[in-house]
Write a protein that holds these residues in place. Structure first.
Motif, PDB file in Angstrom:
ATOM      1  N   THR A   1     146.641  -7.691 -37.612  1.00  0.00           N
ATOM      2  CA  THR A   1     145.313  -8.044 -38.133  1.00  0.00           C
ATOM      3  C   THR A   1     144.735  -9.208 -37.347  1.00  0.00           C
ATOM      4  O   THR A   1     143.568  -9.194 -36.945  1.00  0.00           O
ATOM      5  CB  THR A   1     145.401  -8.410 -39.627  1.00  0.00           C
ATOM      6  OG1 THR A   1     145.814  -7.260 -40.369  1.00  0.00           O
ATOM      7  CG2 THR A   1     144.063  -8.886 -40.151  1.00  0.00           C
ATOM      8  N   LYS A  15     137.235  -1.855 -50.189  1.00  0.00           N
ATOM      9  CA  LYS A  15     136.962  -3.150 -49.560  1.00  0.00           C
ATOM     10  C   LYS A  15     135.871  -3.916 -50.295  1.00  0.00           C
ATOM     11  O   LYS A  15     135.971  -5.119 -50.515  1.00  0.00           O
ATOM     12  CB  LYS A  15     136.550  -2.947 -48.098  1.00  0.00           C
ATOM     13  CG  LYS A  15     137.663  -2.457 -47.188  1.00  0.00           C
ATOM     14  CD  LYS A  15     137.139  -2.295 -45.761  1.00  0.00           C
ATOM     15  CE  LYS A  15     138.230  -1.862 -44.800  1.00  0.00           C
ATOM     16  NZ  LYS A  15     137.711  -1.666 -43.426  1.00  0.00           N
ATOM     17  N   ASP A  64     133.028  -4.829 -49.092  1.00  0.00           N
ATOM     18  CA  ASP A  64     132.619  -5.858 -48.124  1.00  0.00           C
ATOM     19  C   ASP A  64     131.925  -5.150 -46.964  1.00  0.00           C
ATOM     20  O   ASP A  64     132.437  -5.101 -45.847  1.00  0.00           O
ATOM     21  CB  ASP A  64     133.843  -6.638 -47.639  1.00  0.00           C
ATOM     22  CG  ASP A  64     133.479  -7.770 -46.688  1.00  0.00           C
ATOM     23  OD1 ASP A  64     132.292  -8.146 -46.629  1.00  0.00           O
ATOM     24  OD2 ASP A  64     134.387  -8.273 -45.993  1.00  0.00           O
ATOM     25  N   SER A  95     143.438  -8.118 -34.125  1.00  0.00           N
ATOM     26  CA  SER A  95     142.399  -7.072 -34.223  1.00  0.00           C
ATOM     27  C   SER A  95     142.848  -5.753 -33.605  1.00  0.00           C
ATOM     28  O   SER A  95     142.086  -5.069 -32.915  1.00  0.00           O
ATOM     29  CB  SER A  95     141.088  -7.548 -33.567  1.00  0.00           C
ATOM     30  OG  SER A  95     140.597  -8.692 -34.218  1.00  0.00           O
ATOM     31  N   TYR A 117     129.490  -5.717 -44.936  1.00  0.00           N
ATOM     32  CA  TYR A 117     129.114  -6.443 -43.726  1.00  0.00           C
ATOM     33  C   TYR A 117     130.314  -7.133 -43.072  1.00  0.00           C
ATOM     34  O   TYR A 117     130.156  -7.957 -42.167  1.00  0.00           O
ATOM     35  CB  TYR A 117     128.007  -7.450 -44.040  1.00  0.00           C
ATOM     36  CG  TYR A 117     126.729  -6.760 -44.471  1.00  0.00           C
ATOM     37  CD1 TYR A 117     125.863  -6.191 -43.540  1.00  0.00           C
ATOM     38  CD2 TYR A 117     126.415  -6.637 -45.823  1.00  0.00           C
ATOM     39  CE1 TYR A 117     124.712  -5.533 -43.936  1.00  0.00           C
ATOM     40  CE2 TYR A 117     125.261  -5.983 -46.232  1.00  0.00           C
ATOM     41  CZ  TYR A 117     124.414  -5.431 -45.292  1.00  0.00           C
ATOM     42  OH  TYR A 117     123.273  -4.770 -45.687  1.00  0.00           O
ATOM     43  N   LYS A 118     131.518  -6.822 -43.553  1.00  0.00           N
ATOM     44  CA  LYS A 118     132.777  -7.295 -42.961  1.00  0.00           C
ATOM     45  C   LYS A 118     132.803  -8.818 -42.833  1.00  0.00           C
ATOM     46  O   LYS A 118     133.210  -9.374 -41.820  1.00  0.00           O
ATOM     47  CB  LYS A 118     132.998  -6.642 -41.592  1.00  0.00           C
ATOM     48  CG  LYS A 118     133.048  -5.122 -41.665  1.00  0.00           C
ATOM     49  CD  LYS A 118     133.223  -4.482 -40.304  1.00  0.00           C
ATOM     50  CE  LYS A 118     133.229  -2.953 -40.421  1.00  0.00           C
ATOM     51  NZ  LYS A 118     133.324  -2.292 -39.107  1.00  0.00           N
ATOM     52  N   GLU A 119     132.361  -9.485 -43.903  1.00  0.00           N
ATOM     53  CA  GLU A 119     132.376 -10.943 -43.892  1.00  0.00           C
ATOM     54  C   GLU A 119     133.805 -11.480 -43.908  1.00  0.00           C
ATOM     55  O   GLU A 119     134.080 -12.548 -43.371  1.00  0.00           O
ATOM     56  CB  GLU A 119     131.575 -11.481 -45.080  1.00  0.00           C
ATOM     57  CG  GLU A 119     130.082 -11.171 -44.977  1.00  0.00           C
ATOM     58  CD  GLU A 119     129.275 -11.845 -46.068  1.00  0.00           C
ATOM     59  OE1 GLU A 119     129.655 -12.948 -46.486  1.00  0.00           O
ATOM     60  OE2 GLU A 119     128.262 -11.256 -46.499  1.00  0.00           O
ATOM     61  N   GLN A 130     143.414 -12.149 -46.852  1.00  0.00           N
ATOM     62  CA  GLN A 130     143.419 -12.811 -45.554  1.00  0.00           C
ATOM     63  C   GLN A 130     144.840 -13.240 -45.194  1.00  0.00           C
ATOM     64  O   GLN A 130     145.596 -13.666 -46.070  1.00  0.00           O
ATOM     65  CB  GLN A 130     142.495 -14.029 -45.581  1.00  0.00           C
ATOM     66  CG  GLN A 130     141.042 -13.673 -45.852  1.00  0.00           C
ATOM     67  CD  GLN A 130     140.142 -14.888 -45.782  1.00  0.00           C
ATOM     68  OE1 GLN A 130     139.898 -15.447 -44.712  1.00  0.00           O
ATOM     69  NE2 GLN A 130     139.645 -15.310 -46.930  1.00  0.00           N
ATOM     70  N   ARG A 133     136.839  -9.703 -42.733  1.00  0.00           N
ATOM     71  CA  ARG A 133     137.260  -8.461 -42.066  1.00  0.00           C
ATOM     72  C   ARG A 133     138.695  -8.074 -42.432  1.00  0.00           C
ATOM     73  O   ARG A 133     139.586  -8.913 -42.520  1.00  0.00           O
ATOM     74  CB  ARG A 133     137.139  -8.630 -40.551  1.00  0.00           C
ATOM     75  CG  ARG A 133     137.454  -7.380 -39.737  1.00  0.00           C
ATOM     76  CD  ARG A 133     137.278  -7.655 -38.264  1.00  0.00           C
ATOM     77  NE  ARG A 133     135.880  -7.907 -37.941  1.00  0.00           N
ATOM     78  CZ  ARG A 133     135.015  -6.939 -37.619  1.00  0.00           C
ATOM     79  NH1 ARG A 133     135.418  -5.673 -37.591  1.00  0.00           N
ATOM     80  NH2 ARG A 133     133.765  -7.232 -37.328  1.00  0.00           N
ATOM     81  N   GLY A 134     138.874  -6.761 -42.650  1.00  0.00           N
ATOM     82  CA  GLY A 134     140.209  -6.227 -42.880  1.00  0.00           C
ATOM     83  C   GLY A 134     140.792  -6.536 -44.237  1.00  0.00           C
ATOM     84  O   GLY A 134     142.010  -6.466 -44.413  1.00  0.00           O
ATOM     85  N   SER A 135     139.947  -6.869 -45.210  1.00  0.00           N
ATOM     86  CA  SER A 135     140.459  -7.204 -46.536  1.00  0.00           C
ATOM     87  C   SER A 135     139.867  -6.279 -47.590  1.00  0.00           C
ATOM     88  O   SER A 135     138.844  -5.629 -47.372  1.00  0.00           O
ATOM     89  CB  SER A 135     140.129  -8.661 -46.885  1.00  0.00           C
ATOM     90  OG  SER A 135     138.728  -8.845 -47.019  1.00  0.00           O
TER      91      SER A 135
END
Length: 643
Positions: A73, A339, A341, A76, A343-345, A381, A347-349
């Protein structure tokens, strides 16, 4: 192999679990017994998550965009194969490989084979119950040469000098060379060099073990995220029933019959529920969900109408400009629901993972558990809170169970595995580090939970369906929350089979029958354990389905749908949001073939659930990063959702 690529920590991949089994069989010279007509590997799709021709979904065995928590993560990078790197599948894979090495291909101690022989399971080279055995014989009798040969065959020479030495010492401590070879083979399949295509650089430091459980006496709450995978046709889960028509308009149930055509449910089959402030005074619940209707009418369940992955307020005229989510596709829409989320504020959560982060920071003792595979819904995170645990719907299998002729103790085996998967340098292969960190956590968690669940049983007999078994595991974990040291539990549970492009009603009858019996057992168990008031179960799906059926008595991908929430503290017997007032062509928020644009977003729903769970103030922006896209008056609060 390339020296340049080997030096790049981002190069390589995790190996697929089925290929690892075949690699052992091929490199260790598997041969079937003469009396066996064909080799059968039993139950691999359930046990390791992969088997030829046994795809779990249209996306094959794993999602191409999947990223596990940890170094991948941070870098990326994606690792689709890591989606199968959870505790039950890891333990099943190693138990099966250990069994094949010690007993041949048999059913001994979680082996992958059939019981085709007679006698006991003996780790003595007799292979009495095997349908085939590993016939590899080293070309040398020197321990160093034997380990080097295994390293070449099993890891393409990647096995580090440090790990060779650990395995060589275990080999030499065995009672004879044959037993030593079997121990060496078991150990080498646990190494990151075998499990991935990375060479490894060790830091020289011990890998930290997960902290031991300490009991908690704080008030307890649990949230269960229930996913109906495939896109549930929820306009047949919650239907119009008695609706006063507007002047010049047909009654909404009449519109429902006209639009849904051959897939419409008949009014006399539906369970009736009352509703205020909606287009209908009475709605209908699918005939195969009587328990949901009962919970609604007793005030502990409610519905969110026309809800879905909504990135901003939108309607039929501007929804494309207002949406960053790729609409109508399984993977993107299901991911959006997990998610929350867009707008991926962060990311990956996922929504539960971020809630876990916030609660951990505020002093709660938390746990995130999936009873399916690893879920993005539970990912927070990196480094802020504990990683998710995955527990099989069948409970916990003991790792490396003691057999009659154990050649190496469980304690020594774990000690060696820990050493083989010790802490790595920052420029060591990322995929190898991912395997090692997940493996050690899985083995420690497996040991703790195996002992705990062996002594924790339910009062109610749960159905043996997939969902029934998953909710039984959830119930047992919740019952043991004090011993587990947890005051906030987050569970991810899923059931598939809702992608009803054909025979929608036949499939809904099957799926809803399974859901009904599983929820019935779960709610009764919660009530008996005095946990019902501390529980919220929130149902999700990828999307709803088209109101207008296709030519195969099925329905296709749509958008806004109807979802239920239940729990003893839920202020139920209500339908929140806005059920569509018109279903016919040309109606507001209606797209082609009856795809409804949602009027309630997941952000609005989870705002209130998070508040009830203990998230307050600015922390709500972390749990629901897109909540500011909507009016504060439209965000549900805990006082609006709960009694």
């Amino acid at each position: 192999r390339s020296v340049v690529l080997d030096a790049d920590p981002s190069q390589g991949s995790l190996r697929e679990p089925l290929l690892k089994i075949l690699s052992v069989m091929r490199n260790m010279e598997f041969k079937r017994e003469d009396h066996v007509r064909q080799v059968v590997l039993m139950g691999l799709d359930d046990r390791i998550g992969q088997m030829a021709h046994e795809f779990a979904s249209v996306f094959s065995f794993f999602l191409p965009e999947y990223t596990p928590d940890g170094v991948l993560t941070t870098a990326s990078l994606v690792s689709p194969e890591a989606q199968l790197l959870d505790m039950p599948k890891t333990v099943s894979l190693l138990n099966g490989l250990f069994s094949m090495i010690k007993f041949g291909l048999a059913n001994c101690y979680d082996g992958f084979g059939e019981n085709v022989g007679s006698g006991g399971c003996r780790d003595n080279g007799s292979y009495q119950r095997a349908s085939g055995i590993l016939e590899f014989e080293p070309s040398s009798t020197l321990s160093t040469d034997i380990i080097d040969e295994l390293a070449t065959l099993m890891t393409a020479g990647r096995l580090s000098e440090r790990n060779r030495e650990i395995i060589r010492e275990a080999f030499e401590s065995a009672e004879n060379q044959e037993a030593g070879l079997r121990i060496a083979q078991q150990l080498i399949v646990t190494t990151p060099e075998f499990q991935t295509t990375n060479p490894i650089k060790f830091s020289g430091e011990d890998r930290e073990l997960p902290e031991k459980i300490t009991p908690s006496d704080r008030p307890y709450k649990a949230v269960v995220f229930l996913m109906f995978g495939g896109g549930c046709d929820s306009f047949n889960m919650l239907t119009p029933y008695t609706c006063a028509p507007e002047e010049g308009k047909d009654d909404l149930f009449k519109q429902y019959l006209d639009v849904r055509q051959s897939v419409a449910l008949q009014q006399h089959t539906l369970h009736q529920i009352p509703a205020d402030n909606q287009v209908c005074d009475v709605f209908g619940i699918h005939p195969n969900l009587p328990v949901l209707a009962k919970l609604y009418n007793e005030g502990s369940a409610l519905f969110f109408a026309n809800t879905g992955a909504l990135d901003d307020y939108a309607d039929e005229t501007n929804y494309r400009e207002k949406s960053v989510t790729n609409l109508f596709a399984h993977n993107t829409m299901q991911s959006a629901a997990k998610k929350i989320d867009p707008y991926k504020e962060i990311r990956g959560s996922g929504v539960l993972g971020r809630m876990n982060d916030v609660l951990t920071r505020n002093g709660f003792q938390t746990s995130t558990i999936s009873t399916s595979s690893a879920s993005i819904a539970l990912v927070g995170q990196p480094g802020l809170s504990s990683d998710q645990s995955i527990i099989s719907q069948d409970g916990i299998d003991e790792f490396n169970p003691v057999d009659e002729d154990q050649k190496i103790s469980q304690e020594d085996m774990f000690s060696n595995i820990h050493a083989l998967n010790n802490s790595t340098q920052v420029d060591s292969g990322f995929f190898g580090e991912t395997w090692s960190s997940k493996l050690i956590k899985s083995l420690v968690t497996n040991s703790d939970l195996y002992d705990l669940l062996e002594t924790t049983q339910t009062n109610v007999t749960f159905p043996t369906s997939k969902l029934g078994r998953q909710l039984e595991v959830v119930a047992r974990m919740m019952k043991a929350h004090k011993d587990r040291g947890v005051d906030r539990d987050m569970f991810y549970v899923s059931i598939g089979g809702f992608d009803t492009h054909s025979d929608v009603e036949e499939n809904l009858v099957k799926r809803f029958t399974e859901v009904n019996s599983a929820i019935d057992a779960f709610t009764e168990e919660m009530k008996m354990n005095l946990l019902w008031n501390d529980t919220t179960l929130m149902q999700h799906s990828d999307f709803a389905r088209t109101l207008i059926p296709n030519g195969g008595e099925g329905t296709d991908h749509a958008w806004g749908g109807n979802y239920f929430m239940m729990g003893g503290s839920v202020d139920g017997m209500r339908i929140l949001g806005k059920y569509p007032e018109h279903l016919t062509e040309g109606s507001p928020n209606r797209l082609g073939r009856g795809r409804m644009v949602p009027t309630t977003s997941w952000d609005m729903v989870w705002n209130g659930i998070a508040e009830w769970f203990g998230v307050t103030g600015e922390d709500l922006n972390e749990v629901c990063p897109n909540r500011d896209s909507f009016s504060v008056n439209d965000l549900f609060t805990a006082t609006e959702l709960y009694k």
